[in-house]
Enzyme design. Structure first.
Site, PDB file in Angstrom:
ATOM      1  N   ILE A  92      32.565  39.027  42.586  1.00 39.87           N
ATOM      2  CA  ILE A  92      33.149  38.259  41.492  1.00 39.87           C
ATOM      3  C   ILE A  92      34.490  38.823  41.027  1.00 39.87           C
ATOM      4  O   ILE A  92      35.323  38.096  40.497  1.00 39.87           O
ATOM      5  CB  ILE A  92      32.189  38.166  40.286  1.00 39.87           C
ATOM      6  N   ASN A 134      24.254  44.195  41.959  1.00 38.53           N
ATOM      7  CA  ASN A 134      25.231  44.973  42.714  1.00 38.53           C
ATOM      8  C   ASN A 134      26.614  44.804  42.094  1.00 38.53           C
ATOM      9  O   ASN A 134      27.105  43.681  41.966  1.00 38.53           O
ATOM     10  CB  ASN A 134      25.239  44.519  44.180  1.00 38.53           C
ATOM     11  N   ILE A 136      29.504  45.246  43.231  1.00 35.04           N
ATOM     12  CA  ILE A 136      30.492  44.672  44.134  1.00 35.04           C
ATOM     13  C   ILE A 136      30.228  43.189  44.362  1.00 35.04           C
ATOM     14  O   ILE A 136      31.138  42.436  44.708  1.00 35.04           O
ATOM     15  CB  ILE A 136      30.488  45.433  45.477  1.00 35.04           C
ATOM     16  N   GLU A 137      29.004  42.740  44.117  1.00 38.80           N
ATOM     17  CA  GLU A 137      28.654  41.347  44.387  1.00 38.80           C
ATOM     18  C   GLU A 137      28.630  40.523  43.097  1.00 38.80           C
ATOM     19  O   GLU A 137      29.667  40.160  42.584  1.00 38.80           O
ATOM     20  CB  GLU A 137      27.324  41.295  45.140  1.00 38.80           C
ATOM     21  N   MET A 138      27.459  40.283  42.511  1.00 39.42           N
ATOM     22  CA  MET A 138      27.388  39.420  41.331  1.00 39.42           C
ATOM     23  C   MET A 138      27.582  40.175  40.024  1.00 39.42           C
ATOM     24  O   MET A 138      27.856  39.570  38.989  1.00 39.42           O
ATOM     25  CB  MET A 138      26.063  38.658  41.325  1.00 39.42           C
TER      26      MET A 138
END
Length: 346
Positions: A92, A134, A136-138
């Site tokens: 994101i 995470n 780095i992700e959501m």
């Protein structure tokens, strides 16, 4: 999306109507029934029509991310057999991971019950937990996600219909997503049609299959199955000679066993026409690069898989003709019906 009104409810003491979800069976392909055991459906998360529908909605909804901009489907694109055409996916905040998103299909037939490239998830349900939190992700928290779902005008009723009682939590979210993911079944490639007697293969594709199965040439079948294994993977973990030393330990980082360093899960060879780039880190952009790796580019290391029998020679040493024919066969494992049918979103 309209609120679904329950037409066959009972009522509990707290006044909340309970709903009996509709059982749903996976449509198991004929070739799967003939060659392998039935799909693995956990007794704690049986398939239901309402659960699958809810899971599909959640899979495509960016509500699971902290700023409502990233959905599961953004890193697992339908047109790419539910993987990412980019080497690494953007989270994101634009930060990138270090592994290529794995494609998602035939997940109900993962017999070793380890998921992800490194085997760090022990069920499909568990696999769905990590991306939400995470950074780095959501980059969210499960409490924040649950609060948003509870405040939504439609999700509370959908969860009640999917699970029979009111309530939203992280376990139910991941159960619903797992139910949907188990319905992603790929079984209608050209090679599948050939095995069912519905089409013929070209001489190039037939020789490519022979190369694939020939221990003196491709020797691919030990890790990636055969016409008797329609998954086209053993779902096991191997060091396939990508590196001499490892920046990413793979399975070894999960088990803590140095003998597992550099081992990653064998991906299915289905749908290679859609799933580039290849390998856990997406280092190969084309199938030609992949074939050249096994033919001439193997690198020795302390944990190299014994199946990489010709590592001392750099690989199996395929001729240009065998390389081209092997590629033709591998592409015949691509299921265009699957990617087309999967493109419809909620």
């Amino acid at each position: 999306m309209a609120v679904i009104i329950c037409t066959s409810c009972t009522t509990t003491d707290d006044g909340i109507g309970d709903y009996i979800p509709t059982p749903s069976r996976l449509e198991v392909p004929t070739l799967f029934e003939e060659n392998i055991i039935p799909p693995i459906i956990p007794s704690s998360n049986l398939q239901t029509e309402e659960g699958v529908a809810l899971g599909k909605l959640l899979f495509f909804d960016p509500i699971l991310s902290s700023n409502n901009t990233l959905a599961c489907a953004d890193c697992h694109a339908t047109a790419n057999a539910f993987t990412d055409p980019d080497r690494f996916s953007d989270g994101i905040d634009g930060r990138r991971g270090t592994r290529n998103a794995m494609p998602l299909f035939n997940l109900a037939w993962n017999y070793n019950e380890r998921f992800l490239w490194d085997g760090s998830a022990f069920s499909l349900e568990q696999q769905a937990f990590a991306p939400v939190t995470n950074p780095i992700e959501m980059n969210s928290t499960w409490q924040a996600v649950v609060d948003k779902l509870k405040q939504d005008t439609t999700y509370p009723e959908l969860f009640r219909k999917a699970f029979g009682t009111a309530g939203i939590d992280s376990i139910r979210v991941t159960k619903a997503i797992a139910q949907f993911e188990r319905t992603l079944i790929s079984s209608n490639s050209k090679f599948d049609q050939f095995l069912r007697g519905q089409t013929t293969l070209t001489p190039q594709e037939l020789n490519g299959f022979d190369v694939f199965m020939d221990e003196a040439r491709g020797d691919c079948f030990h890790c990636h199955g055969s016409d008797k294994n329609p998954l086209w993977t053993d779902n096991a973990f191997h060091n396939n000679g990508l590196d001499t030393t490892f920046k990413d330990l793979g399975l070894g980082a999960v088990t803590g066993d140095p003998a597992d360093n550099g081992k990653f899960r064998s991906p299915s060879l289905r749908n290679l026409a859609f799933t580039a780039p290849y390998m856990h880190d997406g280092r190969f952009n084309t199938l030609d690069e992949v074939i050249n790796h096994y033919s001439d580019g193997l690198k020795p290391s302390s944990t190299i898989d014994p199946l990489m029998k010709k590592v001392a020679l750099g690989g199996v040493g395929l001729s240009p003709t065998d390389k081209a024919d092997l590629k033709a066969f591998l592409l015949s494992l691509s299921d265009f019906n699957f990617t087309n049918a999967s493109k419809s979103q909620p």
